[in-house]
Design a protein around this motif. Structure first.
Motif, short mmCIF file in Angstrom:
data_model
loop_
_atom_site.label_atom_id
_atom_site.label_comp_id
_atom_site.label_asym_id
_atom_site.label_seq_id
_atom_site.Cartn_x
_atom_site.Cartn_y
_atom_site.Cartn_z
N LEU A 17 52.43 46.63 22.95
CA LEU A 17 51.88 46.31 24.33
C LEU A 17 50.26 46.13 24.09
O LEU A 17 49.85 45.58 25.11
N GLY A 18 49.76 46.64 23.02
CA GLY A 18 48.36 46.62 23.17
C GLY A 18 47.61 44.93 23.07
O GLY A 18 46.81 44.83 24.17
N PRO A 19 48.10 44.08 22.50
CA PRO A 19 47.49 42.81 22.70
C PRO A 19 47.48 42.33 24.01
O PRO A 19 46.78 41.52 24.67
N VAL A 20 48.92 42.38 24.58
CA VAL A 20 49.17 42.03 26.02
C VAL A 20 48.32 42.86 27.08
O VAL A 20 47.85 42.10 27.77
N THR A 21 48.23 44.01 26.84
CA THR A 21 47.29 44.68 27.86
C THR A 21 45.76 44.30 27.72
O THR A 21 45.17 44.24 28.68
N ALA A 22 45.38 44.15 26.46
CA ALA A 22 43.98 43.78 26.38
C ALA A 22 43.76 42.32 26.85
O ALA A 22 42.71 41.99 27.52
N SER A 23 44.71 41.35 26.82
CA SER A 23 44.63 40.26 27.25
C SER A 23 44.42 40.15 28.94
O SER A 23 43.75 39.59 29.56
N MET A 24 45.23 41.05 29.61
CA MET A 24 45.43 40.94 30.85
C MET A 24 44.21 41.78 31.47
O MET A 24 43.62 41.34 32.40
N VAL A 25 43.57 42.76 30.86
CA VAL A 25 42.69 43.29 31.35
C VAL A 25 41.34 42.46 31.40
O VAL A 25 40.56 42.48 32.45
N VAL A 26 41.21 41.61 30.09
CA VAL A 26 40.13 40.59 30.47
C VAL A 26 40.29 39.66 31.28
O VAL A 26 39.48 39.14 31.98
N LEU A 27 41.27 38.87 31.24
CA LEU A 27 41.64 37.58 32.34
C LEU A 27 41.47 38.13 33.71
O LEU A 27 41.14 37.60 34.38
N ASN A 28 42.48 39.38 33.93
CA ASN A 28 42.21 39.82 35.39
C ASN A 28 40.87 40.30 35.69
O ASN A 28 40.49 40.03 37.02
N GLY A 29 40.07 40.91 34.91
CA GLY A 29 38.88 41.38 34.95
C GLY A 29 37.81 40.42 35.21
O GLY A 29 36.85 40.34 36.22
N LEU A 30 38.00 39.43 34.30
CA LEU A 30 37.08 38.42 34.57
C LEU A 30 37.20 37.49 35.82
O LEU A 30 36.29 37.13 36.71
N GLY A 31 38.49 37.49 36.23
CA GLY A 31 38.71 36.87 37.61
C GLY A 31 38.12 37.55 38.92
O GLY A 31 37.59 37.08 39.84
N ILE A 32 38.31 39.06 38.73
CA ILE A 32 37.84 39.84 39.59
C ILE A 32 36.28 39.70 39.81
O ILE A 32 35.50 39.82 40.62
N TRP A 33 35.43 39.89 38.34
CA TRP A 33 34.29 39.72 38.16
C TRP A 33 33.56 38.59 38.87
O TRP A 33 32.36 38.77 39.29
N ASN A 34 34.32 37.46 38.59
CA ASN A 34 33.59 36.35 39.18
C ASN A 34 34.00 35.83 40.58
O ASN A 34 33.77 34.82 41.08
N ASP A 35 34.63 36.76 41.14
CA ASP A 35 35.15 36.45 42.52
C ASP A 35 33.82 36.10 43.50
O ASP A 35 32.93 36.93 43.54
N PHE A 36 34.20 35.01 44.07
CA PHE A 36 32.77 34.64 45.10
C PHE A 36 33.26 34.61 46.65
O PHE A 36 32.67 35.24 47.51
N LEU A 37 34.41 34.11 46.89
CA LEU A 37 34.79 33.85 48.51
C LEU A 37 34.88 34.96 49.20
O LEU A 37 34.35 35.21 50.28
N MET A 38 35.88 35.92 48.47
CA MET A 38 36.08 37.13 49.40
C MET A 38 34.79 37.94 49.70
O MET A 38 34.55 38.47 50.79
N PRO A 39 34.19 38.34 48.54
CA PRO A 39 32.95 39.21 48.92
C PRO A 39 31.83 38.47 49.95
O PRO A 39 31.27 39.31 50.68
N MET A 40 31.76 37.11 49.64
CA MET A 40 30.87 36.50 50.68
C MET A 40 31.30 36.48 52.07
O MET A 40 30.39 36.63 53.01
N LEU A 41 32.53 36.41 52.29
CA LEU A 41 32.96 36.63 53.65
C LEU A 41 33.34 37.75 54.16
O LEU A 41 32.83 38.14 55.36
N VAL A 42 33.45 38.84 53.44
CA VAL A 42 33.90 40.12 53.99
C VAL A 42 32.61 41.29 54.14
O VAL A 42 32.61 41.76 55.19
N LEU A 43 31.99 41.04 53.05
CA LEU A 43 30.70 42.24 52.97
C LEU A 43 29.68 41.63 53.97
O LEU A 43 29.18 40.39 53.80
N THR A 44 29.19 42.75 54.61
CA THR A 44 28.00 42.31 55.70
C THR A 44 26.88 42.30 54.81
O THR A 44 26.50 42.69 53.71
N SER A 45 25.63 41.98 55.65
CA SER A 45 24.52 41.92 54.95
C SER A 45 23.82 42.97 54.31
O SER A 45 23.14 43.20 53.41
#
Length: 102
Positions: A17-45
Motif C-alpha cells: 500500500l505504500g506507493p498507492v498511499t504516497a500517490s494519493m497523498v501527493v495528488l489529493n494534496g496538490l488539488g487541495i493546495w491549488n484550490d482557488f474557487l472555494m477559498p475565494m468564495l467562502v473566506l471573508t476578507s
C-alpha cells in the motif's frame, strides 16, 4: 475456515500500500493546495486565505505586481516539492514493482 491473522496484513498487504498511499497523498494534496474557487468564495476578507488566493490579490485590471506574484508562486511551490521529494522513493518502488514480473 481459519481467520487470517493481522500478521499477514502487516507483512503482505501493508508494504504494497505504500506507493498507492504516497500517490494519493501527493495528488489529493496538490488539488487541495491549488484550490482557488472555494477559498475565494467562502473566506471573508478578514480571514487567512490560501496562497493562491493571496497571489491573486496582486493581479489587477490595469497593473500587476509581478515581483510579488513570482515570489508568492515560488513560496507556494516549496512545500509541494518537499512532499514529493520525501515520497519519491515510494513512487519509484511502485513503478519498479509494477514493471517486473514476479
Amino acid at each position: 475456515m481459519a481467520v487470517l491473522g493481522t500478521g499477514y496484513f502487516w507483512r503482505i498487504v501493508f508494504p504494497l500500500l505504500g506507493p498507492v498511499t504516497a500517490s494519493m497523498v501527493v495528488l489529493n494534496g496538490l488539488g487541495i493546495w491549488n484550490d482557488f474557487l472555494m477559498p475565494m468564495l467562502v473566506l471573508t476578507s478578514g480571514q487567512a486565505k490560501t496562497m493562491v488566493v493571496e497571489i491573486y490579490r496582486y493581479i489587477g485590471e490595469f497593473f500587476s505586481r509581478w515581483d510579488m506574484i513570482f515570489a508568492g508562486t515560488a513560496m507556494s511551490v516549496v512545500p509541494v516539492l518537499i512532499v514529493f521529494i520525501t515520497l519519491q522513493k515510494h513512487f519509484v518502488r511502485g513503478i519498479a514493482s509494477g514493471a517486473t514480473k514476479g
